[in-house]
Scaffold this motif. Structure first.
Motif, short mmCIF file in Angstrom:
data_model
loop_
_atom_site.label_atom_id
_atom_site.label_comp_id
_atom_site.label_asym_id
_atom_site.label_seq_id
_atom_site.Cartn_x
_atom_site.Cartn_y
_atom_site.Cartn_z
N ALA A 1 -52.79 -57.36 63.21
CA ALA A 1 -53.85 -57.26 61.76
C ALA A 1 -55.37 -56.86 62.61
O ALA A 1 -55.34 -57.61 64.02
CB ALA A 1 -54.13 -59.04 61.37
N VAL A 2 -56.26 -56.32 61.94
CA VAL A 2 -57.61 -55.87 62.34
C VAL A 2 -58.61 -56.51 61.17
O VAL A 2 -58.19 -56.96 59.84
CB VAL A 2 -57.59 -54.72 62.69
CG1 VAL A 2 -56.95 -54.02 64.11
CG2 VAL A 2 -57.24 -54.14 61.45
N ALA A 3 -60.16 -56.70 61.86
CA ALA A 3 -60.72 -57.17 61.05
C ALA A 3 -61.18 -56.41 59.98
O ALA A 3 -61.51 -55.25 60.23
CB ALA A 3 -61.68 -57.65 61.95
N ASP B 1 -64.06 -59.69 56.19
CA ASP B 1 -63.69 -61.07 56.65
C ASP B 1 -64.41 -61.00 58.14
O ASP B 1 -64.61 -61.97 57.96
CB ASP B 1 -62.52 -60.11 57.35
CG ASP B 1 -60.99 -59.65 56.66
OD1 ASP B 1 -61.31 -60.13 55.79
OD2 ASP B 1 -60.29 -59.26 57.00
N TRP B 2 -65.19 -60.15 58.05
CA TRP B 2 -66.71 -60.40 58.79
C TRP B 2 -67.67 -60.83 58.59
O TRP B 2 -68.00 -61.94 59.48
CB TRP B 2 -66.20 -59.70 59.77
CG TRP B 2 -65.47 -59.72 61.07
CD1 TRP B 2 -64.63 -60.05 61.76
CD2 TRP B 2 -65.67 -58.69 62.72
NE1 TRP B 2 -64.43 -60.22 63.42
CE2 TRP B 2 -64.73 -59.13 63.81
CE3 TRP B 2 -67.45 -57.80 63.01
CZ2 TRP B 2 -65.23 -58.19 64.49
CZ3 TRP B 2 -67.04 -56.86 64.47
CH2 TRP B 2 -65.73 -57.45 65.53
N ALA B 3 -67.86 -60.07 57.61
CA ALA B 3 -69.39 -61.26 56.95
C ALA B 3 -69.48 -62.05 56.20
O ALA B 3 -69.61 -62.76 56.51
CB ALA B 3 -69.53 -60.03 55.21
N LEU C 1 -60.06 -62.19 63.93
CA LEU C 1 -59.81 -60.29 64.28
C LEU C 1 -60.13 -59.42 65.33
O LEU C 1 -61.58 -59.88 64.73
CB LEU C 1 -59.85 -60.34 62.48
CG LEU C 1 -59.02 -61.16 61.74
CD1 LEU C 1 -59.10 -61.23 60.77
CD2 LEU C 1 -57.38 -61.44 61.94
N GLU C 2 -59.40 -59.03 65.44
CA GLU C 2 -59.99 -57.74 66.52
C GLU C 2 -60.47 -56.90 65.24
O GLU C 2 -60.09 -56.34 64.52
CB GLU C 2 -59.74 -57.96 67.34
CG GLU C 2 -59.26 -58.75 67.95
CD GLU C 2 -58.75 -58.00 69.79
OE1 GLU C 2 -58.32 -57.17 70.17
OE2 GLU C 2 -57.73 -59.36 69.65
N LEU C 3 -61.58 -55.71 65.74
CA LEU C 3 -61.99 -54.51 65.76
C LEU C 3 -60.31 -53.52 65.24
O LEU C 3 -60.34 -52.61 64.35
CB LEU C 3 -63.05 -53.83 66.06
CG LEU C 3 -64.43 -54.78 65.26
CD1 LEU C 3 -65.60 -53.64 65.89
CD2 LEU C 3 -63.97 -54.50 64.52
#
Ligand code: ZN
Length: 241
Positions: free
Chosen positions: A58-60, A64-66, A102-104
């Motif tokens: 999975a990625v961000a 998700d990041w906001a 989660l990573e980009l």
């Protein structure tokens, strides 16, 4: 391997469950998630707990990041910002940590995953035209790059310097070509088809297929209104816009 590919769930549990029911009958071996499990919908926590059980690659997504303060909401519109604030106020410490971790960009055997573009994943740009796709193709040393974010299902195909665009359907993955695949959106489709969108990638057969899955839109929309979330995000579910 047969990969179940999905993204942009946007806390729509009804749509997520319908898509996972479909995947469970489709003999998939692994899950690929391209970001935005939360934002807009009324079930961020339930969607997160379902996602974790799948152990996806999975990625961000930007939402998700906001929602955990890793991304500024200056570039979000008012409805998106309101949804981010609502979501952030509900997350437990564990859920917060899961999203923040989660990573980009992630990589698989013959593919990359990124929510926006490979050339600048941290900017969360939309992969909407061949010009943008070309910059990501220049960095693509694998066969396929899976992206989400635009909620527009389709495939950019690069071959001998040219880039063509194919709308969703069935696409053969040929060894001499490169592909940027947008898997559409599970929980907020915006291409005029209100059904949830997802893909199956079979790397042995060399085939990618898009699927549209009907789900209980009324229930998801009612929950959005009852939660006090921006009602526009409930209304547009019926039209897929
Ligand atoms: Zn999204």
């Amino acid at each position: 391997m047969r990969y179940a590919v999905f993204s942009d769930v946007h806390a729509n549990l009804e749509a997520l469950q319908a898509v996972l029911d479909f995947f469970s009958g489709a003999h998939v071996n692994a899950y690929i998630f391209l970001g935005d499990i939360v934002g807009y919908g009324a079930d961020p926590q339930a969607c997160l707990s379902v996602l974790k059980t799948l152990r996806p690659l999975a990625v961000a997504g930007n939402h998700d990041w906001a929602s955990v303060g890793r991304l500024d909401t200056d570039f979000f519109n008012a409805a998106a910002r309101a949804a981010v604030a609502w979501t952030a106020s509900r997350l437990t410490q564990d859920e917060h940590a899961f999203l923040a971790d989660l990573e980009l960009v992630k990589e698989g055997p013959d593919f990359y995953l990124v929510h926006g573009t490979l050339e600048a994943p941290e900017r969360f740009d939309y992969m909407l035209d061949a010009r943008r796709a070309r910059r990501s193709f220049e960095m693509l040393d694998r066969r396929v790059c899976f992206v989400g974010h635009s909620h527009q299902p389709g495939v950019f195909i690069a071959h001998e310097g040219a880039i063509v665009y194919r709308e969703a359907g069935e696409v053969d993955i040929e060894p001499e070509k490169r592909y940027i695949v947008n898997d559409g959106s599970v929980g907020q489709p915006r291409d005029g088809d209100p059904r949830a969108c997802c893909c199956i990638y079979d790397d042995r057969e060399g085939r990618l297929t898009f699927h549209r899955i009907p789900y209980d839109i009324k229930s998801a929309a009612t929950k959005i209104r009852q939660a006090g979330l921006p009602p526009s995000r409930a209304d547009r579910l019926f039209e897929g816009r």
